[in-house]
Write a protein that holds these residues in place. Structure first.
Motif, PDB file in Angstrom:
ATOM      1  N   ARG A 126       0.991  -1.252   0.150  1.00 32.32           N
ATOM      2  CA  ARG A 126      -0.253   0.143   0.129  1.00 32.32           C
ATOM      3  C   ARG A 126       0.572   1.328   0.022  1.00 32.32           C
ATOM      4  NH1 ARG A 126      -3.375   2.825   3.670  1.00 32.32           N
ATOM      5  NH2 ARG A 126      -1.771   4.485   3.324  1.00 32.32           N
ATOM      6  N   PRO A 132      -5.371  12.924   0.202  1.00 30.24           N
ATOM      7  CA  PRO A 132      -6.557  12.912   1.492  1.00 30.24           C
ATOM      8  C   PRO A 132      -6.711  14.252   2.282  1.00 30.24           C
ATOM      9  CG  PRO A 132      -7.114  10.975   1.349  1.00 30.24           C
ATOM     10  CD  PRO A 132      -5.994  11.032   0.660  1.00 30.24           C
ATOM     11  N   GLN A 182      -8.066   2.287  -4.085  1.00 32.56           N
ATOM     12  CA  GLN A 182      -8.451   2.627  -2.862  1.00 32.56           C
ATOM     13  C   GLN A 182      -9.096   3.734  -3.105  1.00 32.56           C
ATOM     14  OE1 GLN A 182      -5.345   2.078   0.106  1.00 32.56           O
ATOM     15  NE2 GLN A 182      -6.798   3.879   0.999  1.00 32.56           N
ATOM     16  N   ALA A 185     -11.896   6.958   2.716  1.00 31.27           N
ATOM     17  CA  ALA A 185     -13.178   7.415   3.772  1.00 31.27           C
ATOM     18  C   ALA A 185     -13.926   8.341   3.129  1.00 31.27           C
ATOM     19  CB  ALA A 185     -12.963   7.472   5.057  1.00 31.27           C
ATOM     20  N   ARG A 186     -13.210   9.708   2.468  1.00 31.53           N
ATOM     21  CA  ARG A 186     -14.370  10.795   2.219  1.00 31.53           C
ATOM     22  C   ARG A 186     -14.869  10.972   0.607  1.00 31.53           C
ATOM     23  NH1 ARG A 186      -9.683  10.678   4.899  1.00 31.53           N
ATOM     24  NH2 ARG A 186      -9.079  12.259   6.437  1.00 31.53           N
ATOM     25  N   LYS A 207     -13.676   2.393   1.163  1.00 31.73           N
ATOM     26  CA  LYS A 207     -13.890   2.213   2.459  1.00 31.73           C
ATOM     27  C   LYS A 207     -15.190   2.933   2.933  1.00 31.73           C
ATOM     28  CE  LYS A 207      -9.088   2.968   3.908  1.00 31.73           C
ATOM     29  NZ  LYS A 207      -8.137   3.153   5.270  1.00 31.73           N
ATOM     30  N   ARG A 237     -12.424   1.286   8.598  1.00 28.92           N
ATOM     31  CA  ARG A 237     -11.289   1.653   9.270  1.00 28.92           C
ATOM     32  C   ARG A 237     -11.923   2.986  10.339  1.00 28.92           C
ATOM     33  NH1 ARG A 237     -11.947   6.936   8.948  1.00 28.92           N
ATOM     34  NH2 ARG A 237     -10.317   7.875   8.443  1.00 28.92           N
ATOM     35  N   ASP A 269      -8.798  -2.042   8.102  1.00 26.82           N
ATOM     36  CA  ASP A 269      -7.623  -0.897   8.866  1.00 26.82           C
ATOM     37  C   ASP A 269      -7.605  -0.478   9.731  1.00 26.82           C
ATOM     38  OD1 ASP A 269      -5.870   1.675   8.623  1.00 26.82           O
ATOM     39  OD2 ASP A 269      -7.351   2.192   6.572  1.00 26.82           O
ATOM     40  N   GLU A 298      -0.321   0.120   8.147  1.00 24.73           N
ATOM     41  CA  GLU A 298       0.295   1.324   7.464  1.00 24.73           C
ATOM     42  C   GLU A 298       1.858   0.771   8.393  1.00 24.73           C
ATOM     43  OE1 GLU A 298      -2.237   5.451   5.734  1.00 24.73           O
ATOM     44  OE2 GLU A 298      -0.949   4.677   8.129  1.00 24.73           O
TER      45      GLU A 298
HETATM   46  C1  PEP Z   1      -4.640   5.862   3.787  1.00 26.62           C
HETATM   47  O1  PEP Z   1      -5.078   4.786   3.759  1.00 26.62           O
HETATM   48  O2  PEP Z   1      -4.018   6.649   4.514  1.00 26.62           O
HETATM   49  C2  PEP Z   1      -6.433   6.532   4.008  1.00 26.62           C
HETATM   50  C3  PEP Z   1      -6.400   7.932   3.767  1.00 26.62           C
HETATM   51  O3  PEP Z   1      -7.084   6.458   4.236  1.00 26.62           O
HETATM   52  P1  PEP Z   1      -8.673   6.973   5.133  1.00 26.62           P
HETATM   53  O4  PEP Z   1      -9.260   7.255   3.413  1.00 26.62           O
HETATM   54  O5  PEP Z   1      -9.243   5.791   5.531  1.00 26.62           O
HETATM   55  O6  PEP Z   1      -9.044   8.302   5.827  1.00 26.62           O
END
Ligand code: PEP
Ligand code: MN
Length: 338
Positions: A126, A132, A182, A185-186, A207, A237, A269, A298
């Motif tokens: 990853r 974001p 991927q 979440a946002r 996510k 997540r 996650d 991570e």
């Molecule tokens: C990420 O996986 O680094 C990430 C930004 O995840 P999320 O969209 O879940 O905040």
């Protein structure tokens, strides 16, 4: 409406049934399972008398689906979906571990981390190249240069790649360098973007939104499936709650809930789920025990100097320890982490 066909039905009969459904104005999605072929007939026809279909030769059962997600639901596909990502199966008995830095920072960083996670048994690397970030002044990612480094590091160590795309304009480039797209979440409720992802050729990992219910999340997955891309993996997540001891509240119970409602694979996650390094391993263990099909975590060789999410990134030796522990848990529930 879900149309379950009889076992051993001839292809010609299936085509006839599909034609009749089309004539009635339904959009038809076919799922050919090991035991049954199932047709998902999508379209708003509240007055439609489904007995017309029930009586056709070769039809075993017609189920009216009351939930708004249909293609995503277990009623549409009884067996869990398994996606083959270049020989790595997600959703089967094997549990897949995806690991790497939050962001791709430079060549040395991503190659070092790729080597560490490969040695401990991760299958997918990853790393974000389009980030974001809550602040527009925080590190936004290296863009295409980052994707090139991520791909090169993965190829050098025999790993697959997952990376985030944030916008329609990034889908092509994301597909060029990665194996799974991927969706953060946002963006879970960015419906125009979800429709665009329905046209993508690579699998998508969606996510859960920070404040989304499980049904809202499945509805978002439905946008992608309805658009034609059936390869959607869900990822829990963490969600926002009143609890502030952790960055988010990792909703472990979402895993068995989703498993019951949907045939899609679900990954957990724990890094974003709790946001604090020393809580990540216990949450990874819990997620596997609860039935997750994979873990996204991570890892950073020098988290104190990471450009994003250092506080929740595992040191390589912690990641190795996590792998040891989750392998034992997987075995206990008759799964494995190859
Ligand atoms: C990420 O996986 O680094 C990430 C930004 O995840 P999320 O969209 O879940 O905040
Ligand atoms: Mn992150």
């Amino acid at each position: 409406m879900i149309v379950v066909l009889e076992t051993g039905i001839a292809e010609k009969q299936i085509e006839d049934i599909i034609r009749v459904l089309h004539d009635h104005g339904f959009d038809v999605h076919r799922s050919t399972g090991v035991q049954h072929t199932v047709l998902g007939a999508i379209g708003v026809h509240p007055e439609f008398d489904h007995r017309q279909i029930q009586l056709m030769a070769g039809v075993s059962e017609v189920v009216r689906v009351t939930e708004s997600f249909k293609l995503t639901s277990r009623a549409f596909k009884r067996e869990g979906s398994v996606f083959d990502i270049g020989g790595i199966k997600i959703g089967g008995t094997e549990i897949v571990v995806m690991a790497g830095p939050c962001s791709v920072e430079n060549e040395d960083q991503v190659f070092k981390i790729a080597q560490h996670v490969k040695e401990s048994g991760a299958k997918i690397l990853r790393g974000g190249a389009f980030k974001p970030r809550t602040s527009p002044y925080a590190f936004q990612g290296l863009g295409e240069d980052g994707l090139k480094l991520l791909r090169a590091a993965a190829d050098a160590h025999g790993l697959k790649v997952i990376t985030e795309v944030m916008d329609k304009s990034q889908i092509d480039i994301g597909e060029k360098y990665s194996d799974i797209l991927q969706i953060g979440a946002r963006n879970m409720q960015n419906y125009m973007f979800l429709r665009d992802l329905g046209k993508a050729s690579k699998p998508v990992m969606l996510k859960r939104g920070q404040s989304a219910t499980i049904d809202e999340w499945l509805m978002s997955a439905e946008y992608i499936l309805a658009g034609g891309n059936h390869q959607v993996i869900l990822c829990e997540r963490g969600i926002r709650t009143f609890e502030n001891s952790t960055r988010n509240t990792m909703d472990i119970s979402a895993i068995p809930v989703v498993k019951k409602k949907s045939h899609l694979p679900i990954v957990a996650d724990p890094s974003h789920g709790v946001g604090i390094r020393d809580k990540v391993i216990p949450m990874a263990r819990a997620a596997i025990a609860a039935g997750a099909d994979g873990i996204l975590v991570e890892v950073h060789h020098d988290p104190d100097h990471a450009l994003s999410d250092g506080a929740q990134s595992l040191y390589p030796d912690q990641f190795a320890q996590m792998m040891k522990e989750v392998r034992i848990i997987a075995q206990a529930i008759e799964r494995s982490i190859p």
